[in-house]
Design a protein around this motif. Structure first.
Motif, PDB file in Angstrom:
ATOM      1  N   TYR A 153      53.543  21.267  12.556  1.00 34.74           N
ATOM      2  CA  TYR A 153      52.801  22.561  12.526  1.00 34.74           C
ATOM      3  C   TYR A 153      51.474  22.456  12.345  1.00 34.74           C
ATOM      4  O   TYR A 153      50.960  21.446  11.613  1.00 34.74           O
ATOM      5  N   TYR A 154      50.589  23.408  12.574  1.00 33.02           N
ATOM      6  CA  TYR A 154      49.123  23.420  12.359  1.00 33.02           C
ATOM      7  C   TYR A 154      48.785  24.627  12.099  1.00 33.02           C
ATOM      8  O   TYR A 154      49.019  25.662  12.740  1.00 33.02           O
ATOM      9  N   ARG A 155      48.350  24.921  10.663  1.00 32.13           N
ATOM     10  CA  ARG A 155      48.083  26.173  10.169  1.00 32.13           C
ATOM     11  C   ARG A 155      49.208  27.289  10.344  1.00 32.13           C
ATOM     12  O   ARG A 155      49.020  28.268  10.929  1.00 32.13           O
ATOM     13  N   ASP A 156      50.485  26.713   9.882  1.00 30.80           N
ATOM     14  CA  ASP A 156      51.750  27.348  10.287  1.00 30.80           C
ATOM     15  C   ASP A 156      52.037  27.794  11.728  1.00 30.80           C
ATOM     16  O   ASP A 156      52.763  28.648  11.704  1.00 30.80           O
ATOM     17  N   GLN A 157      51.394  27.128  12.462  1.00 35.33           N
ATOM     18  CA  GLN A 157      51.939  27.495  13.945  1.00 35.33           C
ATOM     19  C   GLN A 157      52.534  26.413  14.487  1.00 35.33           C
ATOM     20  O   GLN A 157      51.722  25.189  14.386  1.00 35.33           O
ATOM     21  N   ARG A 158      53.712  26.353  15.219  1.00 33.70           N
ATOM     22  CA  ARG A 158      54.211  25.209  15.620  1.00 33.70           C
ATOM     23  C   ARG A 158      53.710  24.873  16.677  1.00 33.70           C
ATOM     24  O   ARG A 158      53.101  25.578  17.776  1.00 33.70           O
TER      25      ARG A 158
ATOM     26  N   ARG B  67      51.782  19.988   9.177  1.00 35.21           N
ATOM     27  CA  ARG B  67      53.054  19.856   8.507  1.00 35.21           C
ATOM     28  C   ARG B  67      54.201  19.475   9.361  1.00 35.21           C
ATOM     29  O   ARG B  67      54.348  19.992  10.349  1.00 35.21           O
TER      30      ARG B  67
ATOM     31  N   GLU C  99      58.035  18.886   9.692  1.00 37.54           N
ATOM     32  CA  GLU C  99      59.348  19.424   9.309  1.00 37.54           C
ATOM     33  C   GLU C  99      60.644  18.659  10.029  1.00 37.54           C
ATOM     34  O   GLU C  99      60.762  18.820  11.183  1.00 37.54           O
TER      35      GLU C  99
ATOM     36  N   HIS D  91      66.310  20.805   5.127  1.00 37.27           N
ATOM     37  CA  HIS D  91      64.791  20.888   5.632  1.00 37.27           C
ATOM     38  C   HIS D  91      64.073  20.158   4.863  1.00 37.27           C
ATOM     39  O   HIS D  91      63.939  20.220   3.590  1.00 37.27           O
TER      40      HIS D  91
ATOM     41  N   THR E 191      60.090  19.076   4.281  1.00 39.39           N
ATOM     42  CA  THR E 191      58.799  19.514   4.792  1.00 39.39           C
ATOM     43  C   THR E 191      57.643  18.535   4.338  1.00 39.39           C
ATOM     44  O   THR E 191      57.420  18.339   2.942  1.00 39.39           O
TER      45      THR E 191
ATOM     46  N   ASP F  58      53.655  17.783   3.957  1.00 37.89           N
ATOM     47  CA  ASP F  58      52.245  17.951   4.236  1.00 37.89           C
ATOM     48  C   ASP F  58      51.465  16.831   4.510  1.00 37.89           C
ATOM     49  O   ASP F  58      51.372  15.934   3.574  1.00 37.89           O
TER      50      ASP F  58
END
Length: 226
Positions: free
Chosen positions: A120-125, A177, A179, A199, A201, A203
């Motif tokens: 993810y980058y900035r909470d976007q997959r 991020r 995951e 999961h 995760t 960072d």
């Protein structure tokens, strides 16, 4: 005048008016003794039962502490976005990583289902891999290497997203991020736990050269179940 037809009346003295003390029989005292013995025996039995219950509870608590499964421990060791160092890097967009999964339990094994990875980058997959690792069994006190590469069809990066990468790179840090997910079961001797969706995760801070920064290297990744 005294009437001969009347009976004489005698009045009791105060000493005579006191109630007579009842004398108990041998049967009464035998009954009291039996009641006393029964009460004492009941108390002893209750004390022994409560003591055994306490001992069993302490033993069960100790066994629970020694056999309680601990979650796998994941650490991120390497992460790179080579094209991030070039203005035309979008053409060769790729993300590679290297992590480890550690079973820190002493007597408990872990069965992993198919392991998947998502970045993810900035909470976007922006990328995903299905079947990162095939199902496997991990022995106690054992470490497994987890590595993969997001590129081509597994990595979706448009021009706008790449521009955001470059802007963060100019500031000195790009945060991703990673995951890692898998269905796992714990094995305690011949007993198997229910399946848990795990999961992990991670960072990751990446520098202008596209390589993981020291602050993120060997960082432990939080693990939770759903």
């Amino acid at each position: 005048m005294y009437n001969s037809n009347q009976l004489p009346i005698e009045y009791a003295t105060p000493e005579q008016q006191r109630p007579m003390k009842r004398q108990h029989t041998a049967r009464y005292y035998a009954h009291r003794v039996r009641e006393s013995l029964t009460t004492r025996v009941s108390k002893v039995i209750c004390t022994i039962f409560l003591g055994l219950l306490l001992i069993v509870g302490i033993i069960a608590f100790i066994l629970w502490l020694s056999l309680r499964p601990h979650r796998p421990r994941f650490h991120i060791h390497a992460f790179s976005v080579p094209g991030l160092a070039q203005e035309t890097g979008f053409e060769n967009a790729e993300i590679t990583f290297n992590a480890t999964a550690r079973n820190a339990n002493h007597n408990i094994g872990i069965y992993y289902g198919s392991m998947d990875g998502t970045v993810y980058y900035r909470d976007q997959r922006i990328g995903s891999i299905t079947g990162l690792l095939q199902p496997f069994y991990q022995d106690p006190k054992n470490t497994t290497i987890v590595m993969g590469s997001f590129k081509g069809a597994t990595l979706t990066v448009n021009n706008q997203r790449w521009t955001e990468f470059l802007n963060d790179r100019k500031r000195g840090t790009v945060v991703f991020r990673l995951e890692i997910t898998a269905a796992i079961r714990f094995k305690i001797r011949a007993w198997y736990s229910k399946r848990h969706r795990m999961h992990a995760t991670c960072d990751v801070d990446v520098g202008p050269d596209g390589l993981i920064l020291p602050i993120s290297k060997d960082r432990r990744c939080p693990v939770y179940f759903t």
